[in-house]
Design a protein around this motif. Structure first.
Motif, PDB file in Angstrom:
ATOM      1  N   TYR A 471       0.826  -1.313  -0.021  1.00 56.70           N
ATOM      2  CA  TYR A 471      -0.132  -0.106   0.062  1.00 56.70           C
ATOM      3  C   TYR A 471       1.038   1.188  -0.180  1.00 56.70           C
ATOM      4  O   TYR A 471       0.448   2.432  -0.285  1.00 56.70           O
ATOM      5  N   ARG A 480       1.494   6.047  -1.921  1.00 59.95           N
ATOM      6  CA  ARG A 480       0.663   4.960  -2.134  1.00 59.95           C
ATOM      7  C   ARG A 480       1.231   4.203  -3.558  1.00 59.95           C
ATOM      8  O   ARG A 480       1.760   4.556  -4.532  1.00 59.95           O
ATOM      9  N   GLU A 486      -7.111  -0.705  -2.330  1.00 61.94           N
ATOM     10  CA  GLU A 486      -7.632  -0.941  -0.680  1.00 61.94           C
ATOM     11  C   GLU A 486      -9.028  -1.233  -0.661  1.00 61.94           C
ATOM     12  O   GLU A 486      -9.799  -0.654  -1.374  1.00 61.94           O
ATOM     13  N   ASP A 488     -12.440  -2.145   2.023  1.00 58.37           N
ATOM     14  CA  ASP A 488     -13.070  -1.986   3.155  1.00 58.37           C
ATOM     15  C   ASP A 488     -13.070  -3.362   4.125  1.00 58.37           C
ATOM     16  O   ASP A 488     -12.824  -3.184   5.350  1.00 58.37           O
ATOM     17  N   LYS A 565      -5.276  -4.889   6.912  1.00 58.78           N
ATOM     18  CA  LYS A 565      -5.707  -3.965   5.815  1.00 58.78           C
ATOM     19  C   LYS A 565      -5.918  -5.123   4.585  1.00 58.78           C
ATOM     20  O   LYS A 565      -4.973  -5.652   4.453  1.00 58.78           O
ATOM     21  N   TYR A 566      -6.679  -4.655   3.759  1.00 60.23           N
ATOM     22  CA  TYR A 566      -6.920  -5.578   2.590  1.00 60.23           C
ATOM     23  C   TYR A 566      -6.749  -4.910   1.177  1.00 60.23           C
ATOM     24  O   TYR A 566      -7.136  -3.687   0.930  1.00 60.23           O
ATOM     25  N   PHE A 567      -6.162  -5.549   0.285  1.00 59.69           N
ATOM     26  CA  PHE A 567      -6.063  -5.011  -1.080  1.00 59.69           C
ATOM     27  C   PHE A 567      -6.194  -5.996  -2.120  1.00 59.69           C
ATOM     28  O   PHE A 567      -5.865  -7.093  -1.805  1.00 59.69           O
TER      29      PHE A 567
END
Length: 613
Positions: A471, A480, A486, A488, A565-567
């Motif tokens: 990220y 970034r 990213e 939610d 955190k998710y990507f």
């Protein structure tokens, strides 16, 4: 002035291109090279195996390789360039006088060293016997001014030109994976230009016209052979676009279009990537075979299957229709949303009554003619797909296959077979010496056809080996990573970055399932020094019950020590938005999962602490 976050150099036209955080680009031409790249000291980059790899230099945002083959540092502004020049003089030449330092700073093969020394002593006014490290800041400023003058930083000032332009980027994708070799036509006024996407599905940057006119993005309709407008680019701010394929150009894909039930005879074996929600019974029903036949073909001693596993399907040759609408509209590209993808939850239903607006077609499932490798043990397990067809999170079948191949081996044994650092080129070696969770994740994405390398960013190779690199390309400057988006919430296959309270990402793996209500199961490398499944806390905050002095019980919100955190890759984002409606994350048993990849159960009470990256 807006912040410049990365830069590159075009030696053929002698233009430095800077990228601004708001999407605009600054083009610098004319003047001299030191001015164009904000490098008054003409500092070069340390090279390793032909690749820029500065060890101690700070503040640079890119590299400029000239036609002569030399590679220089690019800085965002003159102040940053001067700051590194000052640090370089102290770091490398502090114990030397100017006559002693010049031969190393400006070697004879590239400079007239004697004249350089004489000119620098004269312009700076520093005694020839004074060591650079003993100079005051004011004296160092004089030395730097002299170097800038000698290097030509201020020369040809009347030819300098700076042009601010807005730039948009277009990615060719089927909503799930990048599409290389896709052609579009860019029309500016009466002029048209055909361009193709590269191996990562990215088209060359599109510069917005200075007069604010519109750039029309077109594709050629194969039937009419006419160019059709699918989108426009205009305005003062650059934007990233995903150009979505309306139909699949490859063959042999079943699941997204209606399966042909009129095929007779024995089919070629198919390799099928298990999707979230699948079961052996559902797959057997769909392909007119039996649970026992699938188990026998794959050497399975269990009925439970897991997402990402690859199964051989060798049915009767008659495939059961799934009554889902076809995905074969007229060929072409369109800037439209791709269809939703959900795993089947019950046997196929009978055809629904005809409606005026049919539901959108599904994204292809992971089925193709088998070109897989077999296990050396002869167990019949499909271990890897050479060219996996996109289903949900196509990189997951690669991660699962790799986990099965390595079968619980620890890093000191594993590194003799494969070194993920070397495979992706992050500049490190040996899994047992450097944390490798990010290297493993990037390796899986790369094998699945997703771009992971950001050309033009400083330190881009080392970033491939860092968890927070998914990220942020530069953690300190908060730049970034443009290759990832990213989310939610987690979905099956999401790149999950374990993050400290201070925002630093210290570990990364792929979201696979749930373990209880608060933990997400990640499949990743460097988890207990091997590839395995492990639970991680999901939430940044949690509710705990506390007992007050009065004996009264109450609830309190506390911050977790770490959270996720998710990507997802930018080319997968359209599919990811649909996956959010059905995340595909089942409640699973971690020990049972690990058993399938040769990892023994965790001792009770043991807590996983991955290496910090």
């Amino acid at each position: 002035m807006p912040r410049l976050i990365s830069a590159t150099y075009h030696p053929n036209i002698e233009v430095a291109e800077f990228i601004c955080e708001d999407g605009r680009h600054l083009l610098r031409s004319g003047g001299t090279l030191p001015w164009r790249i904000n490098n008054p000291g003409d500092l070069t980059a340390r090279m390793v195996d032909g690749v820029p790899a500065p060890r101690k230099a700070q503040g640079y945002i890119g590299f400029a390789t000239t036609r002569s083959g030399r590679t220089f540092l690019i800085f965002p502004d003159e102040d940053a360039g001067r700051a590194e020049l000052k640090a370089n003089l102290k770091r490398k030449h502090g114990g030397k006088t100017i006559p002693e330092a010049v031969p190393g700073y400006a070697p004879k093969k590239e400079n007239n060293t004697e004249k350089y020394t004489s000119d620098l002593l004269k312009t700076s006014g520093i005694p020839a016997t004074r060591k650079i490290g003993e100079c005051t800041d004011a004296e160092l400023e004089k030395i730097m001014n002299g170097i800038a003058e000698i290097e030509g930083y201020h020369a040809d000032a009347d030819t300098r030109k700076e042009t601010w332009v807005a730039v948009s980027r277009i990615n060719a994708t089927d909503g799930s994976q990048p599409l290389p070799g896709t052609e579009i036509i860019l029309q500016r006024g009466d002029r048209e230009e055909a361009v193709k996407s590269d191996a990562a599905g990215r088209f060359p940057p599109v510069i917005h016209p200075a007069d604010n006119s519109t750039v029309h993005v077109k594709v050629t309709d194969p039937k009419s052979r006419k160019a059709v407008t699918v989108g426009t680019i205009q305005g003062e701010v650059g934007t990233d676009f995903n150009l979505l394929a309306k139909f699949k150009r490859w063959k042999g894909v079943a699941g997204s279009e209606k399966i042909n039930s009129s095929t007779h005879g024995q089919r070629q074996p198919m390799s099928y990537v298990v999707q979230p929600g699948d079961s052996l019974w559902k797959i057997a029903q769909l392909y007119r075979t039996s649970v026992e036949a699938i188990k026998e073909a794959n050497g399975l001693g269990r009925d439970r299957i897991y997402p990402g596993e690859v199964l051989l399907i060798a049915g009767s040759g008659k495939t059961k229709p799934d009554h889902r609408p076809s995905t074969a509209p007229p060929p072409g590209m369109a800037a439209a949303k791709p269809p939703a993808a959900t795993a089947p939850t019950r046997p196929a239903a009978p055809p629904s009554p005809k409606v005026f607006s049919p539901p959108p077609p599904l994204v292809p499932s992971g089925v193709r003619s088998s070109d897989s490798e077999r296990s050396k043990e002869g167990e019949g397990k499909v271990l890897a797909l050479i060219n996996p067809v996109p289903g949900r999170a196509p990189w997951m079948s690669i991660a699962i296959a790799e986990a099965k191949i390595r079968y619980g081996k620890r890093e000191e044994v594993l590194e003799a077979e494969i070194d993920y650092h070397v495979e992706i080129g992050d500049g490190s070696k040996f899994l047992s010496q450097t944390a490798w969770c990010a290297a493993f994740a990037n390796w899986c994405l790369l094998k699945a056809g997703y771009p992971v390398d950001n050309v033009g960013f400083r330190d881009r190779h080392a970033t491939l080996g860092r968890a927070h690199g998914f990220y942020e390309m530069d953690e300190g400057r908060r730049i970034r990573n443009p290759l990832f988006v990213e989310l939610d919430k987690p979905i099956y296959g999401a790149i999950a970055v374990a993050t400290r309270r201070n925002g630093h990402g210290y570990h990364v793996g792929f979201a696979y399932g749930k373990a209880g209500g608060k933990n997400l199961i990640l499949l990743g490398g460097n988890q207990d020094d091997r590839i395995k499944f492990s639970p991680f806390n999901m939430d940044a905050e949690r509710v705990v019950e506390v007992i007050e002095k009065s004996g009264r019980r109450s609830q309190k919100i506390v911050k977790s020590r770490s959270y996720l955190k998710y990507f997802v890759p930018v080319s997968y984002y359209e599919q990811a938005k649909r996956d959010l409606a059905s995340p595909g994350l089942e409640s699973l048993d971690v020990d049972a999962l690990n058993k399938t990849i040769g990892v023994p159960p965790e001792p009770k009470g043991k807590k996983l602490e991955p290496k910090i990256t």
